[in-house]
Design a protein around this motif. Structure first.
Motif, PDB file in Angstrom:
ATOM      1  N   ASN A 128       0.795  -1.215   0.000  1.00 56.86           N
ATOM      2  CA  ASN A 128       0.000   0.000   0.000  1.00 56.86           C
ATOM      3  C   ASN A 128       0.832   1.272   0.000  1.00 56.86           C
ATOM      4  N   GLU A 129       2.067   1.219  -0.442  1.00 55.41           N
ATOM      5  CA  GLU A 129       2.866   2.430  -0.616  1.00 55.41           C
ATOM      6  C   GLU A 129       3.815   2.198  -1.779  1.00 55.41           C
ATOM      7  N   GLU A 130       4.296   3.292  -2.349  1.00 59.45           N
ATOM      8  CA  GLU A 130       5.189   3.153  -3.485  1.00 59.45           C
ATOM      9  C   GLU A 130       6.618   3.101  -3.003  1.00 59.45           C
ATOM     10  N   LEU A 131       7.266   1.969  -3.234  1.00 54.02           N
ATOM     11  CA  LEU A 131       8.616   1.755  -2.733  1.00 54.02           C
ATOM     12  C   LEU A 131       9.574   1.556  -3.896  1.00 54.02           C
ATOM     13  N   SER A 132      10.866   1.632  -3.608  1.00 54.01           N
ATOM     14  CA  SER A 132      11.865   1.220  -4.584  1.00 54.01           C
ATOM     15  C   SER A 132      12.070  -0.292  -4.419  1.00 54.01           C
ATOM     16  N   GLY A 133      12.730  -0.911  -5.391  1.00 52.01           N
ATOM     17  CA  GLY A 133      12.964  -2.355  -5.341  1.00 52.01           C
ATOM     18  C   GLY A 133      13.676  -2.820  -4.072  1.00 52.01           C
ATOM     19  N   PRO A 134      14.803  -2.177  -3.697  1.00 51.46           N
ATOM     20  CA  PRO A 134      15.516  -2.634  -2.494  1.00 51.46           C
ATOM     21  C   PRO A 134      14.659  -2.565  -1.239  1.00 51.46           C
TER      22      PRO A 134
END
Ligand SMILES: Cc1cc2nc3c(=O)[nH]c(=O)nc-3n(C[C@H](O)[C@H](O)[C@H](O)COP(=O)(O)OP(=O)(O)OC[C@H]3O[C@@H](n4cnc5c(N)ncnc54)[C@H](O)[C@@H]3O)c2cc1C
Ligand code: SF4
Lengths: 418, 132
Positions: free
Chosen positions: A58-64
């Protein structure tokens, strides 16, 4: 040789491997993850851009960040993760599966398990796969390799870049290379439409005024020691317009021309591969043709969203554990790809449960209709405002829709797009 | 004179045409739904981007460098979208960083960049095992 026993082993420690291991552990099975890199996370570690996890977290994250959050869940379980360990060979025929592995730390290992989950991900198609003629200079990389070099190892592969293929990895790298101070001169695509997401065209190309040449074929890579340029040729109404060819000078070429599931190990061990996906044929439990061998994530078919990878992998873990308890579908129906559908995964459905199918379309279309027929009778119809081959579609089929499957000896469920 | 934009709010990707009206407002056409108007206003009047990049690592606090595998730079990103015209300044500030290890995911590396309220954060943990 050191020998180890587990109820279940998962090959590959990317998003798919970790998510399926979590479920196997939850079901009470002793579980090991075998990963050849020094850390878990797979391809996510090099995808430092945003856009992961909207569904899962439910949030926009980076891959790592996405990888680390899944790893934290894993750390709280009894799953044993081996890193720096490569699986070299599988023996799957008997009830107890045997994996021959190699690691710097343990040497050669024999690992035995009652069930195996394949989660080896995919690799990039390279110059050989698409046969670009010309010289063989230094400076030609696949986009994903360049991504790893820039984002993890801290090297910049060149200064003046041309990207061949408009897949998302290439587009993401166009922005990344621009942000580290390189000049990206062009993205060249053989098809009349881009294969990446519009969002990436806008934010990775248009933001930097990078020209996108659609319907252009790369006819030559030029350069003796180092790349000096690429020759590209327009395609007009299907004809290659040789006299209109032109050269774009550059010192680096990045190829973003598709991904192939990594199934060398599986093939050697007798796993049947679907030529449309290059991944194993999977039944309604995500089990391959070999009993006790399951597959999920990019090794099964190439996904564009990690959230779907995790979702599918979780199901693979749950089904695998359930299979070990002796459960298997009473009746299954084959899924047939109808008009404009490239593939579905899995390729079988179970009329007694809720099935989730992933599929890819062959066409780009607004206001499309996705239709499911059982023995030629329409049972489900879904409106889609927009479809394109680069965006995976999903269809849910439950016991109600699949009821009539039980009426015939060899039922066929056909999925078509119009 | 009208300007062209592609709406990226959903996968349809409507081609929008936008006229700038005298009072500073925009007249948008080509959108299939109201979200296209919102997008055009944001994108033309106040465009923003999330910035992701990598920063250099300061190894002085770490005894066992090999525990970092091949990781030579640490991924970082802005924790919200930043005005597009300032993206190069954010990048320059990120490239000037030397991130001391060990570090935990989410640690703020550049706080409230130029008073924007946007922070630059570490996008992974690194070197925690080496400390343990
Ligand atoms: C460049 C790129 C950009 C992407 N961008 C986005 C995005 O913006 N948003 C989004 O949601 N998704 C994105 N995706 C998709 C998504 O991140 C991936 O589909 C997903 O992470 C794949 O997970 P996986 O576990 O199937 O494969 P992988 O992450 O590839 O994991 C497979 C693992 O198996 C290991 N392995 C393979 N063979 C062996 C062996 N023989 N022995 C031991 N280990 C082995 C590999 O080392 C690897 O770690 C992107 C993918 C790529 C490639
Ligand atoms: S205007 Fe509406 S329908 Fe068109 S791309 Fe934007 S969000 Fe989608």
């Amino acid at each position: 040789m050191k020998e180890l026993y587990f109820d279940s082993v998962v090959i590959g420690g990317g998003a798919a491997g970790m998510a399926s291991a979590l479920e196997l552990d939850k079901a009470g099975l002793s579980t090991a993850i075998l990963e050849r890199e020094e850390c878990l996370g797979g391809i996510l570690g090099q995808c430092i851009h945003n856009g992961f996890g909207l569904i899962e977290f439910n949030e926009e994250l980076s891959g790592p960040e996405f990888a680390e959050k899944v790893e934290e869940r894993l750390a709280a379980t009894g799953v044993r993760a081996f890193t720096g360990l490569t699986v070299m060979e599988l023996q799957l025929a008997s009830e107890l599966k045997t994996l021959y592995c190699y690691s710097g730390q343990h040497g050669v290992l024999r690992i035995n398990a009652k069930l195996v989950v394949l989660a080896m991900g995919c690799r990039e198609r390279n110059r050989g796969n698409i046969r670009i003629p010309g010289d063989r200079p230094a400076g030609v990389y696949t986009a994903g390799l360049a991504q790893r070099l820039v984002n993890i190892e801290g090297y910049i592969p060149g200064k003046d870049v041309v990207i061949i293929g408009s897949g998302d990895i290439g587009l993401i790298m166009a922005r990344r290379m621009s942000w580290v101070g390189c000049k990206v001169h062009a993205v060249v695509e053989i098809l009349p439409y881009p294969s990446g997401l519009t969002r990436n065209i806008v934010q990775c190309l248009n933001d930097f005024d990078i020209p996108l040449y659609l319907s252009h074929l790369t006819t030559r890579i030029i350069g003796r020691k180092r790349v000096e340029g690429v020759e590209i040729t327009p395609i007009e109404s299907g004809a290659i317009m040789t006299e209109k060819a032109f050269v774009i000078p550059c010192d680096t070429v990045l190829l973003s021309v598709g991904l192939v599931p990594e199934n060398e190990l599986s093939k050697m061990a007798g796993v049947e591969i679907n030529p449309m996906t290059n991944g194993p044929f999977a039944d309604s439990m995500l089990m391959t043709n070999i009993p006790g061998v399951f597959a999920c994530g990019n090794v099964l078919h190439v996904h564009d969203l990690v959230d779907y990878v995790v979702e599918e992998a979780r199901r693979a873990g749950i089904y695998a554990a359930s299979w070990l308890k002796g459960n298997s579908p009473k009746a299954e129906a084959r899924v047939k790809t109808g008009a404009n559908v490239r593939y579905t995964a899995p390729s079988r459905v179970d009329p007694d449960k809720n099935n989730k199918l992933y599929l890819r379309s062959l066409i780009v279309k607004n206001d499309a209709q996705l239709e499911v027929r059982i023995n030629n009778r329409l049972v489900k119809s879904i409106k889609k405002t927009h479809i394109q081959p680069s965006e995976m579609l999903t269809v849910d089929l439950g016991p109600k829709e699949l009821e009539s499957v039980k009426d015939s000896p060899d039922p066929v469920v056909e999925i078509a797009i119009s | 004179m009208s300007e062209e934009l592609i709406c990226i709010t959903c996968p349809i990707g409507c081609h929008l045409s936008i006229e700038r009206l005298p009072e500073g407002k925009l007249a948008v056409s080509g959108n299939r739904c109201p979200r296209g108007i919102k997008y055009a206003n944001e994108e033309l009047l106040n465009p923003k981007r999330v910035v992701s990049a990598t920063a250099a690592i300061d190894y002085s606090g770490i005894e066992h460098e090999e525990s970092l595998a091949e990781i030579a730079r640490i991924p970082v990103r802005t924790d919200a979208a930043y005005p597009k015209e300032g993206v190069n300044e954010v990048l320059a500030a990120i490239y000037a960083l030397k991130v001391k290890l060990p570090i935990k995911r989410g640690t703020i590396l550049l706080a409230d960049f130029k008073g924007s309220g946007v922070n630059v954060i570490a996008a992974r943990s690194l070197g925690l095992e080496a400390l343990a």
